[in-house]
Design an enzyme around this catalytic site. Structure first.
Site, PDB file in Angstrom:
ATOM      1  CB  CYS A  18      58.578  21.132 -15.763  1.00  0.00           C
ATOM      2  SG  CYS A  18      58.394  22.519 -14.348  1.00  0.00           S
ATOM      3  CB  CYS A  21      54.256  24.461 -15.412  1.00  0.00           C
ATOM      4  SG  CYS A  21      55.963  25.264 -15.604  1.00  0.00           S
ATOM      5  CG  ASP A 440      25.171  -9.115 -27.371  1.00  0.00           C
ATOM      6  OD1 ASP A 440      24.516  -9.937 -27.100  1.00  0.00           O
ATOM      7  OD2 ASP A 440      25.057  -8.274 -28.329  1.00  0.00           O
ATOM      8  CG  ASP A 642      25.341  -4.827 -31.265  1.00  0.00           C
ATOM      9  OD1 ASP A 642      25.263  -5.474 -30.321  1.00  0.00           O
ATOM     10  OD2 ASP A 642      24.893  -4.876 -32.409  1.00  0.00           O
ATOM     11  CG  ASP A 646      24.698  -5.822 -25.657  1.00  0.00           C
ATOM     12  OD1 ASP A 646      24.366  -6.746 -25.089  1.00  0.00           O
ATOM     13  OD2 ASP A 646      24.872  -5.864 -26.865  1.00  0.00           O
TER      14      ASP A 646
END
Length: 756
Positions: A18, A21, A440, A642, A646
């Site tokens: 649980c 734990c 972009d 990309d 950027d």
């Protein structure tokens, strides 16, 4: 100050039941000197530990064992441990069920009307409790006691072991509640039998037996369901072949994958999976990369093209030169990203951690209050004990602990199958709040593979200028650079020999050819160099930009700055870009375009895809500053890009989304990486994030409501222990089952293509 080196290791934890734990294991590992960060996931039963180089793995294992759990290093190749555990639990459930059935005979007889209770009180629940196990001849008391003892102390031994370890660590867990509750019912039955050896007193052997059987059944269902949430990782791991067919000194040899090295030539036949990342040096084929990128159509591969481990070779036999093996392959990196995301804790989990820290002690306190409360009202001892047992049994910290991680497991797994890699749970949770998306242009909204549409030499011949331009760009991987080199090859112009090539951030690139320095860059850089084109050249540049082209200049930087050529590049808008932007706008997103290209080119692309807000001629610093300003205005901003330029904006944004075809720098700076060059995945990622976050809250809501409603009902005597046990088992299964519904998610594009 130099940062201390760290490493991250993974431990498989056995025995967690649980949320409390999880808290205990995290606390134990966090106390180890040199450990900086710990995340424990209940659904995967795994701990991720970031520590200094002086912290040895055995030290971490010892810390976990000290608080009552078993731990071992996670193997590189996942074993079938979860499957074996599920099979063991199933066997225990079957045996426990068979042993429990005889104990239910008195209850069944009473409900059927064949054995009316001698203790009828007029209350159905009390009658059922009084009738069960009262010594009916059909099931002798001795047999009931033997069957209940086997169930309690053999099949239920796991609850005692786990509960004892929790108490020894001055804590509590779900197993402790089950052990206390069932022991009370079992002990009460023994007392009743001892004081009424000839029968006549109600016994409750079946109550403890049914609770243990139901809890075991719930654990089995939970284990099966959790295994389904990790199906994506297992599917990715299954893509890795064990061997590779390597060409060594003209002969073919099958080598274990661990023996294959970068630079070796590997032969892949039709229908086989590529065992390594590589570049095709001979042959042509199609590659099915569905499991890596989510792209359903095979991708054509020719000499010089790259292929990735795990993708399926099509119709052609090919020879590839190995560029990546083992952990260096894209498949391994994808698996690592998904595992990292699944192991991470969402910020919302902190609420659960705070609750779980006090949950078990609070339930034990409520059970004691229930016991003494009923005794004070004058209720029989057995009635008070049964109600206290019901409180202990119905409380389920398990469902609280599973609510968040199972949803994250399912969400990140679905995302990976559809070509979206989510770096961590925080990115998944954050994405649903995004209200501004900055994109972009080149490589994001456009194909990123521009061609030269105009090359006008301003001094000398086109061939001379093109030779210099190709020389400056020949070692660059930028899309515009590749377009210039491709034009030179097409016109059979030899690139000039260049040296000392370097990029000028946000401006362009320069290199030394002969005794002069030449560069290719934007109009902005041209002006910074003090070069002012004449009216005719400026007019030609403006016309090309109004047509939507990107204009660059070939210039002599030193010794005397001068323009040498005007170069115009054209790019194609991605086919899915317009529909993707329409989906984002329909969901209430504010979209804007940020690019280093000129205003004309940016405006043309923005018009084509439906973006009204355009920011052109931006440097990487300008983009990052724009993102920062948007955040200061109270927006939650996502940046989609990309390239290297950027990366600052991706890191500055609340959420960075990198296109998979981009640079490694961009992908490392992003929280989400899209494995296909498809802007539609941006909307998909945000939609999946919203749905996952919704599942997290649904799970937490039901887990909390279940305990808020169930515990008082049990305390008031409206639920007997057997019903409480069934409800507890079903609560965890329902939470995991609700998370698994995410596996049915599909892209809106896919749904739109479905026939009506």
């Amino acid at each position: 100050m130099k940062a201390s080196p760290t490493y991250t290791t993974s431990l498989d934890i056995e025995g967690m039941t649980c949320a409390s734990c999880v808290t205990r294991v995290e606390r134990a590992l966090g106390k180890v000197p040199g450990v900086f960060h710990v995340t424990v996931n209940l659904a995967t039963e795994r701990a991720s530990v970031t520590a200094g180089p002086d912290v040895a793995a055995p030290t971490l294992v010892a810390a976990v064992k000290k608080v009552g759990y078993d731990a071992h290093l996670t193997p590189e190749t996942p074993a079938a441990a979860s499957h074996e555990n599920a099979m063991r639990l199933l066997a225990a459930v079957i045996v426990s069920t068979l042993l429990t059935l005889p104990l239910l005979v008195p209850m069944i007889e009473m409900l059927a009307g064949t054995a009316p209770s001698p203790h009828s009180s007029g209350e159905p629940m009390a009658d059922i409790q009084a009738a069960t196990g009262h010594g009916a001849p059909s099931v002798p008391i001795l047999l009931q006691a033997v069957l209940a003892t086997v169930i309690q102390f053999v099949l239920g031994a796991r609850f005692y072991v786990s509960g004892y370890k929790a108490v020894r660590a001055l804590s509590g867990n779900m197993d402790l509640l089950v052990a206390l509750g069932t022991s009370a019912a079992y002990g009460l039955s023994l007392y009743q039998w001892a004081t009424h050896p000839h029968g006549g007193a109600p016994l409750y052997f079946e109550a403890s037996a049914v609770v243990i059987t139901l809890v075991l059944f719930g654990k089995w269902l939970e284990t099966r369901a959790k295994r389904q949430t990790t199906a994506a990782i297992r599917a990715l791991n299954a893509l890795r072949p064990d061997t590779a067919r390597v060409r060594i000194e003209g002969t073919e040899r099958a080598l274990p994958l661990s023996d294959v090295r970068v630079g070796m030539q590997v032969i892949v036949r039709p229908g086989e999976r590529f065992p390594v990342d590589g570049r095709i040096v001979s042959g042509r084929t199609h590659a099915n990369e569905t499991m890596l990128s989510g792209e359903s159509l095979p991708v054509a591969k020719d000499e010089g093209d790259t292929v990735h481990a795990g993708s399926l070779n099509g119709e052609g036999a090919v020879v590839i030169e190995t560029t990546g093996v083992g952990a260096q392959t894209m498949l391994a990196q994808i698996i690592q990203l998904v595992e990292t995301a699944q192991a991470a804790k969402a910020p919302i989990q902190r609420l659960v951690d705070r609750v779980s820290a006090v949950f078990v002690p609070a339930i034990i306190a409520i059970a004691l209050v229930t016991l003494y409360g009923w005794l004070l009202t004058g209720a029989p001892v057995q009635h008070a004990i049964l109600n206290a047992v019901a409180v202990l049994v119905i409380a389920c910290p398990c469902s609280l602990g599973l609510a968040t991680p199972t949803a994250i497991l399912a969400g990140t797994g679905v995302a990976a199958r559809h070509g979206m890699l989510i770096k961590d749970a925080e990115a998944l949770e954050l994405a649903h709040r995004v209200n501004v998306i900055a994109l972009d242009k080149t490589g994001t909204l456009t194909d990123g593979k521009p061609v030269v549409v105009a090359f006008d030499a301003l001094e000398g011949t086109d061939e001379d200028a093109l030779s210099i331009a190709a020389g400056v760009q020949q070692h660059s991987e930028h899309p515009l650079a590749r377009a210039i080199v491709a034009l030179a090859q097409q016109r059979q112009v030899v690139a000039a020999k260049a040296r000392d090539t370097r990029a000028i951030a946000g401006r362009g690139i320069q290199a030394t050819i002969g005794d002069a320095i030449f560069g290719i860059g934007s109009t902005r850089w041209l002006r910074e160099l003090g070069i002012v084109p004449d009216a005719a050249r400026q007019g030609r540049s403006d016309a090309l930009q109004r047509a939507g082209n990107t204009v660059s200049w070939l210039v002599r930087v030193a010794p005397s700055p001068a323009p040498l050529a005007l170069i115009a590049f054209g790019d194609t808008v991605r086919p899915s870009a317009q529909a993707a932007l329409a989906r984002l706008a329909a969901s209430g997103m504010r979209t804007l375009l940020m690019t280093g290209d000129n205003g004309g080119s940016a405006a043309a692309v923005a018009s084509a895809v439906g973006i009204a807000e355009v920011h052109a001629d931006m440097s990487p610093q300008d983009k990052a500053a724009m993102i920062a300003r948007l955040r200061e205005q109270g927006n939650v901003v996502a940046m989609v890009g990309d390239g290297v330029n950027d990366a600052p904006a991706l890191a500055t944004a609340d959420l960075g989304i990198a296109i998979g075809s981009g640079t490694d720098v961009a992908m490392h700076a992003a929280g989400i990486t899209l494995m296909r060059d498809d802007p539609a995945l941006v909307a998909d990622a945000l939609d999946l994030s919203r749905r996952t976050y919704r599942k997290i809250w649904q799970n937490l809501f039901w887990a909390f409501v279940y305990n808020i409603v169930g515990v008082p009902l049990a305390g008031l005597g409206w639920l007997n222990p057997m019903v409480a046990g069934a409800a507890m088992a079903l609560s965890s299964v329902s939470v995991v089952g609700n998370a698994l519904l995410l596996r049915r998610w599909r892209s809106s594009n896919a749904r739109a293509r479905q026939p009506m």
